[in-house]
Write an enzyme that holds these catalytic residues in place. Structure first.
Site, PDB file in Angstrom:
ATOM      1  N   TYR A 180      -2.645  -1.426  10.379  1.00 10.97           N
ATOM      2  CA  TYR A 180      -2.594  -1.583   8.913  1.00 10.97           C
ATOM      3  C   TYR A 180      -1.308  -0.971   8.368  1.00 10.97           C
ATOM      4  CZ  TYR A 180      -4.108  -1.286   4.000  1.00 10.97           C
ATOM      5  OH  TYR A 180      -4.190  -1.406   2.626  1.00 10.97           O
TER       6      TYR A 180
ATOM      7  N   SER B 286       0.860  -1.192   0.000  1.00  9.31           N
ATOM      8  CA  SER B 286       0.000   0.000   0.000  1.00  9.31           C
ATOM      9  C   SER B 286       0.891   1.235   0.000  1.00  9.31           C
ATOM     10  CB  SER B 286      -0.853  -0.002   1.271  1.00  9.31           C
ATOM     11  OG  SER B 286      -1.491   1.250   1.434  1.00  9.31           O
TER      12      SER B 286
HETATM   13  P1  NAD Z   1     -10.915  -6.530  -0.386  1.00  3.97           P
HETATM   14  O1  NAD Z   1     -11.432  -6.378   0.984  1.00  3.97           O
HETATM   15  O2  NAD Z   1     -11.887  -6.689  -1.502  1.00  3.97           O
HETATM   16  O3  NAD Z   1      -9.866  -7.731  -0.498  1.00  3.97           O
HETATM   17  C1  NAD Z   1      -9.252  -8.363   0.572  1.00  3.97           C
HETATM   18  C2  NAD Z   1      -9.475  -9.856   0.423  1.00  3.97           C
HETATM   19  O4  NAD Z   1      -8.698 -10.559   1.390  1.00  3.97           O
HETATM   20  C3  NAD Z   1     -10.943 -10.246   0.659  1.00  3.97           C
HETATM   21  O5  NAD Z   1     -11.362 -11.090  -0.394  1.00  3.97           O
HETATM   22  C4  NAD Z   1     -10.901 -11.008   1.967  1.00  3.97           C
HETATM   23  O6  NAD Z   1     -11.887 -12.023   2.075  1.00  3.97           O
HETATM   24  C5  NAD Z   1      -9.488 -11.600   1.906  1.00  3.97           C
HETATM   25  N1  NAD Z   1      -8.985 -12.001   3.218  1.00  3.97           N
HETATM   26  C6  NAD Z   1      -9.083 -11.321   4.383  1.00  3.97           C
HETATM   27  N2  NAD Z   1      -8.517 -12.012   5.379  1.00  3.97           N
HETATM   28  C7  NAD Z   1      -8.049 -13.164   4.831  1.00  3.97           C
HETATM   29  C8  NAD Z   1      -7.384 -14.291   5.351  1.00  3.97           C
HETATM   30  N3  NAD Z   1      -7.093 -14.386   6.659  1.00  3.97           N
HETATM   31  N4  NAD Z   1      -7.053 -15.307   4.517  1.00  3.97           N
HETATM   32  C9  NAD Z   1      -7.363 -15.233   3.190  1.00  3.97           C
HETATM   33  N5  NAD Z   1      -8.005 -14.175   2.649  1.00  3.97           N
HETATM   34  C10 NAD Z   1      -8.350 -13.166   3.453  1.00  3.97           C
HETATM   35  O7  NAD Z   1     -10.028  -5.235  -0.659  1.00  3.97           O
HETATM   36  P2  NAD Z   1      -8.906  -4.944  -1.763  1.00  3.97           P
HETATM   37  O8  NAD Z   1      -8.860  -3.478  -1.889  1.00  3.97           O
HETATM   38  O9  NAD Z   1      -9.104  -5.767  -2.975  1.00  3.97           O
HETATM   39  O10 NAD Z   1      -7.585  -5.393  -0.982  1.00  3.97           O
HETATM   40  C11 NAD Z   1      -6.609  -6.250  -1.515  1.00  3.97           C
HETATM   41  C12 NAD Z   1      -5.239  -5.834  -1.008  1.00  3.97           C
HETATM   42  O11 NAD Z   1      -4.945  -4.543  -1.533  1.00  3.97           O
HETATM   43  C13 NAD Z   1      -5.145  -5.710   0.508  1.00  3.97           C
HETATM   44  O12 NAD Z   1      -3.909  -6.223   0.951  1.00  3.97           O
HETATM   45  C14 NAD Z   1      -5.195  -4.215   0.744  1.00  3.97           C
HETATM   46  O13 NAD Z   1      -4.531  -3.830   1.918  1.00  3.97           O
HETATM   47  C15 NAD Z   1      -4.463  -3.725  -0.487  1.00  3.97           C
HETATM   48  N6  NAD Z   1      -4.718  -2.317  -0.813  1.00  3.97           N
HETATM   49  C16 NAD Z   1      -5.953  -1.885  -1.208  1.00  3.97           C
HETATM   50  C17 NAD Z   1      -6.138  -0.542  -1.503  1.00  3.97           C
HETATM   51  C18 NAD Z   1      -7.455  -0.002  -1.950  1.00  3.97           C
HETATM   52  O14 NAD Z   1      -7.611   1.222  -2.027  1.00  3.97           O
HETATM   53  N7  NAD Z   1      -8.434  -0.816  -2.278  1.00  3.97           N
HETATM   54  C19 NAD Z   1      -5.071   0.352  -1.383  1.00  3.97           C
HETATM   55  C20 NAD Z   1      -3.838  -0.124  -0.971  1.00  3.97           C
HETATM   56  C21 NAD Z   1      -3.670  -1.468  -0.698  1.00  3.97           C
END
Ligand code: NAD
Length: 278
Positions: free
Chosen positions: A179, A166
């Site tokens: 986080y 991130s």
């Molecule tokens: P999201 O919530 O859709 O995806 C996260 C996924 O991880 C979900 O499908 C959830 O079920 C799964 N998950 C949670 N705990 C878990 C576990 N213990 N074992 C297996 N799976 C698990 O959100 P996203 O935005 O797609 O996030 C994906 C990644 O991107 C994350 O690491 C998040 O920190 C990172 N991220 C997202 C953003 C954003 O703006 N969306 C920005 C920076 C980083």
């Protein structure tokens, strides 16, 4: 079809960025393991979208869903053993699964802190270790073979580890202390793994997304004022799309990225570089 014959595990691939990455690899011919936790319907949707891709044919990979909580060592061991049982090898790991929860630092419950650290940082460690062990076991003396053929431009891959980190591996995140801490930790884990695994021609990189439109940002997306304030912080003035993050993951896993390791690649519409009112 750049990834025909390759096998990729994408953690947390039932939604958001993970789903887009799983679909992108499948679209390029890879066999994909869609890891998920809890309700299987989201992972089933990822499989359905992959099945609808217009790439059916003998070179197309298959996709399967495996339920595994990445914070649990037994689940991670089963995720990898079932992957190998089904596909016989592993080429790419995308550590995508991650969680966040908002509390003021002074009120942050230690239980929530521990859970976020266990998933975001512990899960990335466990999956990366399992992947690295498999890469080393299956690749034999790849490193030696490579030094014997320096004239080859695109080097064979010893394996790829890509962490979805991130902008918060660099940028403070008020109300989200664990986080931001885990994303900063993933930066140093990535750098250290990159150095230790380089002799095996394994590359390790982070993707650092800014604001990407997915379920993790549901609170912002639901509040027009909050969303407008966020957009004002992004020089490109818009959310990023999961598919834009997936394109970067494909590149980092491709033969063209064979000498790129140990770095974070931000994808944020210049959010980290904005100069505020200057
Ligand atoms: P999201 O919530 O859709 O995806 C996260 C996924 O991880 C979900 O499908 C959830 O079920 C799964 N998950 C949670 N705990 C878990 C576990 N213990 N074992 C297996 N799976 C698990 O959100 P996203 O935005 O797609 O996030 C994906 C990644 O991107 C994350 O690491 C998040 O920190 C990172 N991220 C997202 C953003 C954003 O703006 N969306 C920005 C920076 C980083």
């Amino acid at each position: 079809m750049r990834f025909t014959g390759k096998v990729a595990i994408v953690t947390g691939a039932g939604t958001g960025i993970g789903q887009a990455i799983a679909i992108a690899f499948a679209q390029e011919g890879a066999s994909v393991v869609v890891d998920y936790v809890g309700d299987p319907s989201a992972a089933a949707q990822t499989l359905e979208k992959i099945a609808q891709l217009p790439h059916a044919g003998p070179d197309a990979g298959q996709a399967i869903a495996i339920a595994a909580d990445i914070s649990k060592p037994d689940d991670v061991a089963r995720l990898f053993s079932q992957t190998l049982e089904k596909f016989g090898r592993l080429d790419i790991l995308v550590n995508n699964a991650g969680i966040e929860k908002k509390y003021a630092f002074v009120d942050y419950p230690f239980e929530e802190w521990s859970k976020i650290v266990a998933v975001n940082l512990g899960g990335t460690f466990l999956c990366s270790q399992a992947a690295a062990r498999q890469f080393i076991a299956q690749n034999g003396n790849l490193a030696k073979d490579q030094s014997a053929s320096p004239e080859k431009v695109l080097q064979p891959s010893g394996g790829r580890i890509i962490n979805i980190s991130s902008i918060h591996e660099d940028l403070a995140f008020p109300l989200n202390a664990p986080y931001a801490t885990t994303k900063g930790g993933i930066r140093m884990l990535m750098r250290t793994m990159a150095v230790e695994l380089a002799p095996h021609q394994i590359t390790v990189n982070n993707i650092g997304p800014g604001a990407i439109y997915t379920p993790i940002d549901a609170d912002v997306e639901a509040d027009p004022k909050f969303e407008a304030a966020l957009m004002a912080e992004i020089p490109m003035g818009r959310w990023g799309k999961p598919e834009e993050v997936a394109s970067l993951a494909l590149f980092l896993a491709s033969p063209e990225a064979s000498y790129i390791t140990g770095s974070t690649h931000f994808i944020d519409g210049a959010m980290l570089r904005q100069a505020g009112s200057l």
